[in-house]
Scaffold this motif. Sequence first.
Motif, PDB file in Angstrom:
ATOM      1  N   ALA A 129       0.826  -1.214   0.000  1.00 47.05           N
ATOM      2  CA  ALA A 129       0.000   0.000   0.000  1.00 47.05           C
ATOM      3  C   ALA A 129       0.859   1.263   0.000  1.00 47.05           C
ATOM      4  O   ALA A 129       0.556   2.247  -0.694  1.00 47.05           O
ATOM      5  N   LYS A 130       1.954   1.238   0.759  1.00 48.55           N
ATOM      6  CA  LYS A 130       2.859   2.395   0.791  1.00 48.55           C
ATOM      7  C   LYS A 130       3.549   2.594  -0.563  1.00 48.55           C
ATOM      8  O   LYS A 130       3.767   3.727  -1.001  1.00 48.55           O
ATOM      9  N   ILE A 131       3.915   1.489  -1.225  1.00 50.45           N
ATOM     10  CA  ILE A 131       4.521   1.587  -2.562  1.00 50.45           C
ATOM     11  C   ILE A 131       3.562   2.302  -3.515  1.00 50.45           C
ATOM     12  O   ILE A 131       3.988   3.094  -4.364  1.00 50.45           O
ATOM     13  N   LEU A 132       2.277   2.048  -3.349  1.00 55.37           N
ATOM     14  CA  LEU A 132       1.255   2.678  -4.204  1.00 55.37           C
ATOM     15  C   LEU A 132       0.876   4.075  -3.724  1.00 55.37           C
ATOM     16  O   LEU A 132      -0.038   4.696  -4.274  1.00 55.37           O
ATOM     17  N   ASP A 133       1.584   4.564  -2.690  1.00 52.10           N
ATOM     18  CA  ASP A 133       1.366   5.920  -2.160  1.00 52.10           C
ATOM     19  C   ASP A 133      -0.055   6.142  -1.645  1.00 52.10           C
ATOM     20  O   ASP A 133      -0.609   7.243  -1.769  1.00 52.10           O
ATOM     21  N   LEU A 134      -0.639   5.125  -1.055  1.00 46.78           N
ATOM     22  CA  LEU A 134      -1.953   5.301  -0.441  1.00 46.78           C
ATOM     23  C   LEU A 134      -1.802   6.081   0.865  1.00 46.78           C
ATOM     24  O   LEU A 134      -0.755   6.049   1.514  1.00 46.78           O
ATOM     25  N   ARG A 135      -2.851   6.756   1.264  1.00 45.04           N
ATOM     26  CA  ARG A 135      -2.803   7.613   2.456  1.00 45.04           C
ATOM     27  C   ARG A 135      -2.608   6.771   3.716  1.00 45.04           C
ATOM     28  O   ARG A 135      -3.199   5.691   3.858  1.00 45.04           O
TER      29      ARG A 135
END
Length: 364
Positions: free
Chosen positions: A206-212
Motif C-alpha cells: 500500500a505504501k509503494i502505491l502511495d496510499l494515504r
Amino acid sequence: MNRKNISILSEIEFAGRYTKAKTICITGSNGKTTTTLLTYHILKKAGLNVGLAGNIGKSFAKQVAQENFDYYVLEISSFMLDNMYQFKADIAILLNITPDHLDRYNYEMRNYVNSKFRIAQNQKQEDHFIYCADDSETEAVIADFAIKAQIHPFSIKKEVTNGAYALAQTITFNLNHSDKLTMSLSDLALQGSHNVYNSMASGIAAKILDLRNATIRESMSDFKNIEHRLEHVAKISGITFINDSKATNVNSTWYALESVNTDVVLIMGGVDKGNDYSMIKDLVKQKVKAIVCLGKDNKAIHDAFEDDVEVIVNTFSASEAVEVAYHLAKKGSTVLLSPACASFDLFKNYEDRGNQFKAAVREL
C-alpha cells in the motif's frame, strides 16, 4: 501435452498477456489468502479500481476479458508459478517458504524454493519485491537469485530499511520514498505474530502505491478474515471453538497454536502429505492438553505426540470429534480445529470439513 512439446500455461500467464493493469502478486507457503484479501481490502478502501483473482476470487482471465480494472491483487500458488514464463509482477510478495507439496517437487526442498522465487522473474528496476527477512529458507537463498526489483524486507526481530518492522508493540513502515507510518499492534484486526507479518506485507504494498496513511491504518483495523482461517465459531460453557480447517500443513497449525493463549484441545489429522510434526512439538507440549484425531489413518500423529500429550483419541467424523473435544476441554480452554493435513479422506475439501465442524459445534 509436455510430451508433444505443447506449452502448458497457467491462467496467470495466459490472462497476463491481455492486460496492462498493475499486478500485486502474493505467494508463500502460509498466509497467502489472508494477505491477498487484506491487500485487496486496503486498495478497495482507497478507491482504486481493483480486481481480486488467482487462487481466490473470480477467474483472472474472465475478469481481463469482461472488466477493465487498473489493478489486480493475485494470490499465486507454486503450481501457477511453475507454468508462468513472460508474466511480470509489478509488486511481488513472498511471505515465507516452508515444506509443502514436496511430493510435486521430487521431495527436494530446493525445487520448491526455486518455484516460489519465480514470483520475482521478469521484474525490472521499477518493480518491487517484498519478502520476510525472518524466514530462514528465504534468507538462505535470496542472494542466489538476481532480483532486479527494489527490495523491501519486513521483520519482527530487527529494524530494517526500505521496508517494515514490528518492535515494542509498534509496526513502522519505513519506505525510502514515502512518509513514515507507525501503528500499534493492538489496533490490528488480525492478531498473532504470523498476522503481523501478513499486515506488514500488505502495508508495504500500500505504501509503494502511495496510499494515504489514514486509509492504510483504518483498513488494517477493520479487516475481517476469511472463513475457515482461525474463525471464531462459538463459546459454549466457557470453552472457545475455533475453525482453522484451512490449515492443511504443519506450519499453518504452528501459526494457529501460536495465536491461541489458552490451554488447547487440538483436533487434527486427515491426509498426511509427508508431514514433519517436529515443528510444532514445543507448542504442543506447552499448550495442548489433548489431541483428537480426525482422519482414517492417525498413526503418524500418535507416533509424533504420544510422549508429549496425555490423551490422544481417534474419531472418524466431525460430530464425533467435536463431542469428544467438548468433554475433554475445561472452562477457559480452546477447542481448535487445525488439522495440519488435507481433508480428502473424510470430506470433500477443507470447506466441507470446516462447515461440518461448525455445524457440530452449534448442535452441542
